[in-house]
Write a protein that holds these residues in place. Structure first.
Motif, short mmCIF file in Angstrom:
data_model
loop_
_atom_site.label_atom_id
_atom_site.label_comp_id
_atom_site.label_asym_id
_atom_site.label_seq_id
_atom_site.Cartn_x
_atom_site.Cartn_y
_atom_site.Cartn_z
N SER A 661 8.46 12.20 0.27
CA SER A 661 8.07 11.66 -1.03
C SER A 661 8.88 10.39 -1.23
CB SER A 661 8.34 12.67 -2.14
OG SER A 661 7.60 13.86 -1.92
N THR A 663 9.34 6.43 -3.05
CA THR A 663 9.02 5.45 -4.08
C THR A 663 9.55 4.10 -3.63
OG1 THR A 663 9.15 7.12 -5.83
CG2 THR A 663 9.30 4.81 -6.50
N CYS A 664 8.65 3.11 -3.59
CA CYS A 664 9.04 1.78 -3.15
C CYS A 664 8.73 0.76 -4.23
CB CYS A 664 8.31 1.40 -1.86
SG CYS A 664 6.51 1.41 -2.00
N ARG A 667 5.34 -3.61 -1.05
CA ARG A 667 4.88 -3.33 0.31
C ARG A 667 6.08 -3.29 1.26
NH1 ARG A 667 0.22 -4.20 3.46
NH2 ARG A 667 0.65 -4.93 5.60
N TYR A 700 1.66 -0.92 -1.15
CA TYR A 700 2.05 -1.54 -2.41
C TYR A 700 3.05 -0.63 -3.13
CZ TYR A 700 -1.83 1.48 -3.92
OH TYR A 700 -2.68 2.54 -4.12
N ALA A 701 3.62 -1.16 -4.22
CA ALA A 701 4.68 -0.44 -4.95
C ALA A 701 4.16 0.85 -5.56
CB ALA A 701 5.25 -1.34 -6.05
N GLY A 702 5.07 1.82 -5.65
CA GLY A 702 4.72 3.07 -6.32
C GLY A 702 5.17 4.27 -5.52
N PRO A 703 4.81 5.46 -5.99
CA PRO A 703 5.17 6.69 -5.27
C PRO A 703 4.14 7.02 -4.19
CG PRO A 703 4.16 7.24 -7.38
CD PRO A 703 4.21 5.74 -7.32
N TRP A 704 4.62 7.50 -3.05
CA TRP A 704 3.77 7.84 -1.92
C TRP A 704 4.24 9.16 -1.31
CZ3 TRP A 704 -0.45 4.92 -0.89
CH2 TRP A 704 -0.47 3.61 -1.41
#
Length: 712
Positions: A661, A663-664, A667, A700-704
């Motif tokens: 899990s 979060t960035c 990119r 792109y930015a966000g949680p993955w």
């Protein structure tokens, strides 16, 4: 800012010598005598916010009734109504007349006329002697000041309904009414502009309450208008957006909320204000599983269940009732509900509701508290400002201090509020940094200019990490509090400050500290729960000292706070670096835990579990196999991940499966230790794999989430 302290007023006949003619005139009554006025008022009288007859009917033959009768018993023996010899602060509180109200309550519960007779006797004597009472606070009258006029109204106004139609003499009835009217006149004159703090706010709520119960008073409309104006101002300026009261004290917060709940019964605009609902949420965030609020700042231990139940009615929120019901007996629940007027949606309000699960970490940013929660354990960290007051600040001289509780009981505790502000230890213990879980520098007190900066709160699922700095001791001190939530759950506190000084880390518990190893101490009651503390340092550099203070402790069976010993452990050294592992445990004996520093990491071993803790990483192995790893603002997490940019990551291994899990902030490229079918956000993607490391890109930015086969 405050407009300044209350003024010592020259008490004139308008306030404390209201005669029959003036009282008749105040009501605009056509009556010619007290008997006629009493009949007129009885006809005009509106019910108080929380009526006594319904309360008494629901309370009879319950433990709450026994408590009222015990409180009323001293009235039968006689009371010195001047409060002589009580001390500087307690004298003021005595004249709130809280000791007198149980006389009417006991009469309502039992029908025994003796209680009404002694109520009449003591009120009559108090009125005749109150002018002789002189306080020790310069410029502050004992009788006619904000808390006095508010508290007497709160104590006496609910009784006016039953006393107006009672054997109470006309003369003493008029004294009661004149006391209420005189107090309202004083409060109206005093509070013509906004001032921060609990005094003005609670005073305004009873001014509104009195105007609603006695609408025939000529001055009622003006009182109500001013009260509403002050209440609106306080909801905006004296209640933080996070719901906390300005002074940051759970005790004063609940006191203010109780007063606002009375105002909300009268004025729907108060109940509709978003800050009013937020004040209830604030208590839900800070309440422990044992049903109490910790005694932060100048607070006692508060039990908010009844307040939450009352709020559930005012806000039509069944969830608050469900939360309150965890800690109230059926008779207590029924007695509180009995005072709620009928409402059309009552059936919906009484429907059961699920108690909401609180988030693992909560920040109350304006109040300055952060709460970290584990399966059984909770930490509350103080990082708020020092707040002024009209007499003495209720803020304590400590910051970045914390308390821990688990299994409903305090584990790491603090001095809290004093029994009385006259207590000789008030400044040197209760308010002092010595009574808090913090690091002292050269045995000096913290300045009021703390300059606290919260660096981050990272919620990494299995671990939560709070980091902040302050300058209240003249140098920068940093503290990080990290809680691992998965069992074995514990807390690691890391302190740092530069320079050569005498640094003392203070830790306080309700039970004596028993040394169980080098710089390892356990504080446990006879049957648990307890707290094991291990300082990860060279014992040769540290001096340990134990001492004893005093603090309230919650008694769950009776929901009270009682004073008892607070046991202090002080660890002193010449450098400002401390790494303290706090391990709560449910049993009477501490677990077998070893703590070492290896290659710049803290290694904590408990049974088959080994944790390695770095400045921004935490990994856990069980039986020699990786269970999970987490890192915050990292480009590399040993064994599991590399990144082209800083990310927050949690990697969990289950059998042959691993889930990342991540979060960035934008990119970035990743290398993860996984193989097989790689899924990004649930979608199968092509990857390049080399030496059991898969390469992919977060677009792109966000949680993955990244899922794959674990190559452990």
């Amino acid at each position: 800012m405050s407009e300044g302290p209350e003024k010592l007023r020259h008490i004139d006949g308008r306030i404390n010598r209201i005669g029959t003619d003036d009282l008749i005139k105040a009501f605009g009554s056509p009556a010619a005598d007290l008997a006629g006025l009493r009949a007129f008022v009885g006809w005009q009288l509106q019910r108080p916010a929380w009526p006594l007859p319904e309360w008494a009917s629901a309370t009879r033959a319950t433990p709450a009734a026994d408590a009222v009768l015990a409180a009323a018993a001293p009235l039968l023996d006689g009371v010195d109504v001047t409060g002589s010899g009580l001390g500087r602060s307690q004298l003021y509180g005595f004249h709130y007349l809280g000791w007198l109200a149980p006389g009417v309550q006991a009469w309502q519960l039992t029908g025994d006329i003796r209680y009404l007779q002694v109520f009449e006797q003591h009120l009559d004597e108090w009125v005749s002697r109150r002018d002789s009472v002189t306080g020790e606070w310069p410029g502050l009258d004992v009788i006619w000041y904000s808390l006095g006029t508010w508290a007497r109204c709160r104590s006496l106004l609910p009784a006016l309904e039953v006393l107006t139609d009672s054997p109470l003499s006309d003369r003493v009835w008029s004294q009661l009414v004149a006391t209420l009217v005189g107090g309202a006149r004083w409060a109206y004159d005093e509070h013509d502009v906004f001032r921060h703090g609990n005094w003005q706010l609670v005073c305004a709520t009873e001014l509104l309450h009195l105007s609603a119960v006695l609408p025939s008073l000529v001055e009622s409309a003006a009182w109500a208008e001013r009260a509403r104006q002050r209440i609106e101002e306080h909801l905006v300026l004296d209640v933080y957006p996070d719901g906390g009261h300005y002074e940051r004290s759970p005790g004063y917060h609940r006191m203010v909320l109780t007063a606002l709940q009375t105002a909300a019964r009268i004025d729907p605009a108060v109940a509709a204000h978003p800050r009013f609902a937020a004040m209830h949420t604030w208590m839900c965030e800070l309440v422990s599983t044992g049903g109490w609020l910790p005694h932060l700042q100048d607070s006692g231990i508060e039990w908010p269940a009844a307040s939450l139940l009352r709020g559930s009615y005012l806000l039509n929120d069944p969830v608050l009732a469900q939360i309150a019901g965890q800690w109230l007996s059926p008779s207590e629940f029924a007695a509180e509900v009995a005072t709620f007027p009928t409402r059309p949606d009552r059936a919906e309000w009484l429907l059961p509701a699920a108690v909401p699960e609180l988030p693992p970490a909560t920040v109350l940013p304006e109040s300055g508290y952060t709460i970290l929660r584990g399966p059984e354990v909770r930490a509350v960290i103080n990082h708020g400002p020092h707040i002024e007051h009209e007499l003495e600040s209720h803020s304590h001289r400590a910051v970045l201090d914390l308390v821990l509780d688990g299994w409903g009981q305090p584990l790491l505790w603090e001095a809290g509020g004093p029994p009385s502000y006259d207590d000789p230890l008030y400044q040197t213990w209760y308010q002092s940094g010595r009574g808090h879980n913090t690091v002292l520098v050269d045995d000096q007190e913290l300045s009021t200019d703390r300059r606290v900066a919260v660096d981050s709160l990272v919620d990494a699922d299995v671990v939560a990490i709070f980091s902040a700095r302050h300058h209240g001791n003249g140098l920068e001190q940093a503290r990080t509090v990290a809680m691992v939530r998965e069992e074995p759950s514990y807390v690691v506190v890391t302190d740092h400050a530069d320079g050569r000084h005498t640094f003392q880390a203070n830790w306080h518990a309700l039970h004596p500290w028993r040394q169980v190893g080098p710089l390892a101490y356990d504080a446990t009651g006879p049957d648990g729960p307890g707290l094991l503390l291990v300082e990860a340092a060279d014992p040769a550099t540290t001096t340990a000292r134990v001492s004893e203070g005093v603090a309230r402790r919650p008694v769950l069976a009776r929901r009270v706070g009682e004073y008892g010993p607070l046991h202090s452990l002080g660890l002193t050294r010449s450098t400002g670096d401390f790494t303290t592992v706090l391990i709560p445990h449910a049993g009477a004996e501490p677990p077998e835990v070893s703590v070492h520093s290896i290659d710049g990491e803290l290694v904590v071993t408990s049974g088959k579990t080994v944790d390695r803790i770095g400045p921004s990483t935490w990994t856990r192995h069980v039986d020699g196999q990786l269970s999970w790893a987490t890192g915050w603002r990292v480009r590399q997490l040993a064994e599991v991940l590399r990144s082209t940019d800083e990310v927050d990551v949690v990697a969990k291994v289950s059998g042959d499966h691993v889930r990342f899990s991540i979060t960035c902030a934008g990119r970035c490229g990743l290398w993860v230790r996984a193989g097989g079918e790689i899924r990004l956000g649930g979608t199968i993607i092509d990857t390049t794999t080399e030496n059991e490391w898969a390469h992919l890109t977060l677009p792109y930015a966000g949680p993955w989430t990244v899922d794959g086969v674990w190559h452990g």
